[in-house]
Design an enzyme around this catalytic site. Structure first.
Site, PDB file in Angstrom:
ATOM      1  N   HIS A   1       0.840  -1.200   0.000  1.00  0.00           N
ATOM      2  CA  HIS A   1       0.000   0.000   0.000  1.00  0.00           C
ATOM      3  C   HIS A   1       0.879   1.257   0.000  1.00  0.00           C
ATOM      4  O   HIS A   1       0.684   2.162  -0.820  1.00  0.00           O
ATOM      5  CB  HIS A   1      -0.902  -0.001   1.246  1.00  0.00           C
ATOM      6  CG  HIS A   1      -1.752   1.220   1.373  1.00  0.00           C
ATOM      7  ND1 HIS A   1      -3.038   1.300   0.875  1.00  0.00           N
ATOM      8  CD2 HIS A   1      -1.498   2.444   1.926  1.00  0.00           C
ATOM      9  CE1 HIS A   1      -3.529   2.499   1.116  1.00  0.00           C
ATOM     10  NE2 HIS A   1      -2.616   3.203   1.758  1.00  0.00           N
ATOM     11  N   GLU A   2       1.820   1.281   0.923  1.00  0.00           N
ATOM     12  CA  GLU A   2       2.692   2.459   1.011  1.00  0.00           C
ATOM     13  C   GLU A   2       3.631   2.558  -0.191  1.00  0.00           C
ATOM     14  O   GLU A   2       3.997   3.657  -0.606  1.00  0.00           O
ATOM     15  CB  GLU A   2       3.501   2.417   2.317  1.00  0.00           C
ATOM     16  CG  GLU A   2       2.668   2.398   3.583  1.00  0.00           C
ATOM     17  CD  GLU A   2       1.701   3.572   3.684  1.00  0.00           C
ATOM     18  OE1 GLU A   2       1.975   4.631   3.091  1.00  0.00           O
ATOM     19  OE2 GLU A   2       0.658   3.420   4.345  1.00  0.00           O
TER      20      GLU A   2
ATOM     21  N   HIS B   1       1.948   4.603  -2.852  1.00  0.00           N
ATOM     22  CA  HIS B   1       2.115   6.045  -2.610  1.00  0.00           C
ATOM     23  C   HIS B   1       3.535   6.497  -2.963  1.00  0.00           C
ATOM     24  O   HIS B   1       3.736   7.535  -3.611  1.00  0.00           O
ATOM     25  CB  HIS B   1       1.857   6.368  -1.132  1.00  0.00           C
ATOM     26  CG  HIS B   1       0.431   6.220  -0.711  1.00  0.00           C
ATOM     27  ND1 HIS B   1      -0.622   6.745  -1.417  1.00  0.00           N
ATOM     28  CD2 HIS B   1      -0.114   5.609   0.380  1.00  0.00           C
ATOM     29  CE1 HIS B   1      -1.752   6.471  -0.799  1.00  0.00           C
ATOM     30  NE2 HIS B   1      -1.484   5.775   0.287  1.00  0.00           N
TER      31      HIS B   1
END
Length: 350
Positions: free
Chosen positions: A17-18, A21
């Site tokens: 998920h990170e 980003h």
């Protein structure tokens, strides 16, 4: 050992998920100061790609700290060209969307691997026929293998259910009984039942239940693509509906689970083999993607709303509004986390 696997799986889902980003931010020239798995005190860290990568003490999530963006201080801004807040709103939205999209992509990968591994499915074999039901009246019997409905080939039980629920008028069943094939006409009737959210609904039914027999689904690398896409879409839709039912009060608050429940389910799945682990990992990954898109200011969805507001109004919300809403978002999130933890502890004690 299974709990260690659960911790590694959860950490991997947070990492991807990170990473979404991080990759989008770097693509738009944003300086990423910290990439952290976990919150709180830093346990291990190293410097790579001009970013500090670290593992922190509280394994309840993670974050990417970009220059010019700080959830704990929404008013912190930077006018440098490599800061997050100096990018156009649409660029910031892409950066924010990339985290949840990474979770959906990871879930798709898990489902694709499952397809190639040969998932199990309920066979279209009738196990029980209710007395005086439409199926009973039409002559369907226990042990019948359903080959097709209205000339549409049937390969697994859920296709029977879908065909009956979406039907209009009578249905023509082609079934195999022993060594012979029979053609039977069934007239479904609307009956009262409960859906997965325990809501009472009206639905076309014929009064049959599966035998419990299973078979292995066979996919080629090409057909596995559609299976993975369909499963990712279906599970995403189910989680969106679950959140909606929770907010409307249809799903009780006691059903909310926390990180303990997630870890326990993952640990249990690991004991049943890699396919079970991949399946639940995919569901959790989709869950992370959906929940992070909710319009709560402390989450990606809330920040997306701020940027959409800026695109429409041609000006950013005031710092006071952003600060108040962000604090409110954190209070709401902490409240939900506390509720989930309380429910987890209650279940363990029971």
């Amino acid at each position: 050992m299974s709990w260690l696997v659960a911790l590694l799986v959860l950490s991997a889902l947070i990492f991807f998920h990170e990473l979404g980003h991080f990759a989008a931010a770097r693509a738009f020239g944003v300086y990423v100061e910290v990439f952290s798995i976990g919150f709180g005190k830093r346990l291990v860290s190293f410097q790579w790609l001009n970013t500090r990568w670290q593992i922190s003490a509280i394994p309840l999530g993670g974050y990417v700290k970009m220059k010019g963006q700080d959830d704990l201080d929404p008013g912190a801004i930077s006018c440098d060209t490599d800061s997050y807040n100096c990018k156009k709103p649409w660029q910031r939205i892409i950066i924010l969307l990339s985290g949840p999209l990474a979770n959906f992509a990871l879930a798709w990968f898990f489902f694709y691997a499952l397809a190639l591994g040969g998932p199990q499915a309920l066979s279209p074999v009738i196990g029980n026929v209710l007395h005086e039901s439409p199926a009973n009246i039409a002559g369907l019997q226990k042990g019948d293998l359903v080959l097709s409905i209205n000339e549409e080939r049937i390969t697994q039980w859920n296709e029977i259910s879908d065909a009956v629920k979406s039907s209009i008028g009578t249905l023509t069943f082609r079934i195999e009984r022993g060594n012979t094939v029979h053609i039977l006409t069934v007239n479904p009737k609307i009956s009262e039942t409960q859906n997965i959210f325990k809501e009472t609904i009206q639905q076309r039914m014929i009064g049959i239940a599966p035998s419990g027999d299973t078979h292995t689904l066979q996919f080629t690398p090409l057909t596995a693509l559609s299976y993975a896409t369909e499963e990712t879409y279906t599970s995403s839709l189910l989680i969106f509906q679950s959140v909606q039912k929770l907010l409307s009060g249809i799903v009780p608050a006691k059903e909310v689970g926390g990180v303990v429940s997630i870890a326990k389910i993952t640990a249990d799945a690991a004991e049943y083999g890699w396919m079970s682990l991949f399946f639940f990992s995919a569901l959790i990954s989709v869950n992370l993607g959906v929940l992070n898109l909710l319009p709560i200011p402390a989450l990606d969805g809330g920040h997306i709303m701020f940027n959409l507001y800026e695109m429409i109004r041609r000006k950013a919300p005031s710092e006071a509004v952003i600060t108040q809403l962000t604090i409110g978002g954190w209070v709401l999130l902490l409240g939900l986390m506390s509720l989930g933890l309380y429910n987890d502890i209650t279940r363990l004690m029971q």
